[in-house]
Design a protein around this motif. Structure first.
Motif, PDB file in Angstrom:
ATOM      1  N   VAL A  67       0.804  -1.216   0.000  1.00 37.46           N
ATOM      2  CA  VAL A  67       0.000   0.000   0.000  1.00 37.46           C
ATOM      3  C   VAL A  67       0.840   1.271   0.000  1.00 37.46           C
ATOM      4  O   VAL A  67       0.459   2.272  -0.627  1.00 37.46           O
ATOM      5  CB  VAL A  67      -0.983  -0.019   1.193  1.00 37.46           C
ATOM      6  N   LEU A  68       1.985   1.273   0.668  1.00 34.47           N
ATOM      7  CA  LEU A  68       2.822   2.478   0.691  1.00 34.47           C
ATOM      8  C   LEU A  68       3.319   2.793  -0.718  1.00 34.47           C
ATOM      9  O   LEU A  68       3.218   3.936  -1.185  1.00 34.47           O
ATOM     10  CB  LEU A  68       4.001   2.295   1.643  1.00 34.47           C
ATOM     11  N   GLY A  69       3.850   1.777  -1.388  1.00 35.56           N
ATOM     12  CA  GLY A  69       4.315   1.996  -2.754  1.00 35.56           C
ATOM     13  C   GLY A  69       3.183   2.355  -3.690  1.00 35.56           C
ATOM     14  O   GLY A  69       3.349   3.174  -4.603  1.00 35.56           O
ATOM     15  N   ARG A  70       2.006   1.751  -3.472  1.00 41.71           N
ATOM     16  CA  ARG A  70       0.838   2.065  -4.306  1.00 41.71           C
ATOM     17  C   ARG A  70       0.421   3.521  -4.118  1.00 41.71           C
ATOM     18  O   ARG A  70       0.093   4.217  -5.076  1.00 41.71           O
ATOM     19  CB  ARG A  70      -0.313   1.114  -3.961  1.00 41.71           C
ATOM     20  N   ASN A  71       0.439   3.999  -2.865  1.00 41.31           N
ATOM     21  CA  ASN A  71       0.107   5.396  -2.600  1.00 41.31           C
ATOM     22  C   ASN A  71       1.056   6.339  -3.325  1.00 41.31           C
ATOM     23  O   ASN A  71       0.631   7.307  -3.960  1.00 41.31           O
ATOM     24  CB  ASN A  71       0.167   5.667  -1.089  1.00 41.31           C
ATOM     25  N   LEU A  72       2.336   6.058  -3.224  1.00 37.68           N
ATOM     26  CA  LEU A  72       3.330   6.920  -3.867  1.00 37.68           C
ATOM     27  C   LEU A  72       3.175   6.905  -5.383  1.00 37.68           C
ATOM     28  O   LEU A  72       3.257   7.956  -6.039  1.00 37.68           O
ATOM     29  CB  LEU A  72       4.740   6.470  -3.473  1.00 37.68           C
ATOM     30  N   LEU A  73       2.952   5.715  -5.929  1.00 39.75           N
ATOM     31  CA  LEU A  73       2.834   5.592  -7.381  1.00 39.75           C
ATOM     32  C   LEU A  73       1.568   6.248  -7.905  1.00 39.75           C
ATOM     33  O   LEU A  73       1.604   7.024  -8.874  1.00 39.75           O
ATOM     34  CB  LEU A  73       2.856   4.109  -7.767  1.00 39.75           C
TER      35      LEU A  73
END
Length: 342
Positions: free
Chosen positions: A43-49
């Protein structure tokens, strides 16, 4: 008839912005792409992307594209045809059934549709995600969301899901009928262009972890190995339509559109197929898009505008899009058969 004895049907389509404006498209894209089944990374990487790269980059451009297909009175074609499908199916099923329409992303939401259905004390609910081929990112996401919402209900009616209908005979016949409107055999080649998926998602459909999909998947594992493989279901749909209209394998190509980012997606890409065919001297292309049951931005713009222009730049002459199922009465009969099955 007493409402308590009605049977419920929930049709669920992907979704559409509420308006062709940058704020509304930004809201739609954010909800869509933040779904962990769509972009299946932490989820963290998804948020950033999503919130830091994709949506800021694409929202205004997508809004401008939506504006080209938007109707002032009826809104997006996807919404227009989805509402017609709901109304026509309701008429076909009669008073014994109550048919609701929802969008997985944006409005009308699955939450609002199920809230209305919950208040009716329905005997049963059949959920039909409007995606012929199963994928975790489409049908799986719809089923996941419905179960998430309904587990909070104090009473649970009989619930069933249609997870795919990739070879439904009436659906296949409808696509074939629409293709015949264009004098199929006058075209140099036929494309069957499906919505793409990251390759990594193909292997995830086997919970044992034993299935190791090759880079480009397998076109026959639906019958032999894994019936939930999206790629194999796309090939199954294609074979059924091709057989119905009398196409030999050398006359058509299966390809995949709408890839996102740099990670490998299912191949061949539609854009690459255009290059290959143009280099072979192909001039006129007819394109089926059997991953969609309603005309939408992927069919009306991506294929009819973007790919058509690209093909002409490569030396081709014409790209013709086969109309989607839309409000064809035979397609409504197909939906009715899915409701009444089992």
């Amino acid at each position: 008839m007493n409402n308590q004895r009605k049977k419920g049907v929930l049709l669920v389509q992907l979704g559409t912005p509420d308006a062709p404006s940058t704020p509304e498209v930004r809201r739609y894209l954010t909800e869509f792409l933040m779904d962990g089944r769509v972009i299946d990374i932490p989820v963290l990487g998804r948020n950033l992307l999503v919130k830091g790269v994709i949506v800021p980059k694409r929202a205004a451009q997508s809004a401008a594209t939506y504006a080209t297909i938007w109707d002032d009175e009826n809104g997006s074609p996807l919404m227009y045809y989805s509402l017609l499908q709901q109304q026509m199916l309701q008429q076909e099923l009669g008073e014994e059934y109550h048919v609701e329409l929802a969008m997985r992303y944006q409005n009308p939401s699955i939450e609002s549709a199920l809230k209305k259905m919950e208040s009716m004390l329905l005997e049963s609910i059949k959920v039909i995600p409007l995606f012929p081929q199963y994928a975790s990112a489409t049908s799986g996401s719809v089923i996941d969301k419905v179960m998430e919402i309904m587990r909070g209900w104090q009473y649970i009616p009989q619930v069933s899901f249609v997870n795919s209908f990739c070879e439904d005979p009436l659906m296949i016949e409808t696509f074939a009928d629409h293709g015949r409107r264009h004098d199929i055999h006058s075209f140099d080649h036929i494309l069957f262009s499906y919505h793409g998926l990251p390759v990594r998602q193909l292997g995830k459909v086997d919970p044992t972890g034993e299935l190791k999909c090759p880079d480009h998947g397998c076109d026959s594992c639906k019958e032999s190995t894994n019936p939930f493989c999206y790629l194999s279901q796309c090939y199954a749909t294609t074979r059924a339509i091709a057989q119905k209209i009398g196409l030999s394998e050398d006359k058509y190509t299966v390809c995949f559109q709408s890839r996102l980012g740099k990670t490998p997606w299912i191949q061949p890409y539609t854009s690459d197929a255009l290059h290959t065919l143009a280099s072979r001297g192909v001039k006129r292309l007819l394109v089926f898009s059997p991953a969609f049951v309603s005309d939408c931005i992927e069919t009306l713009d991506e294929i009819q505008v973007e790919y058509a222009e690209e093909f002409k730049e490569l030396g081709g002459e014409e790209v013709v899009m086969v109309e989607s199922l839309n409000d064809d009465p035979k397609w409504i009969q197909s939906l009715k058969s899915l409701v009444l099955a089992n």
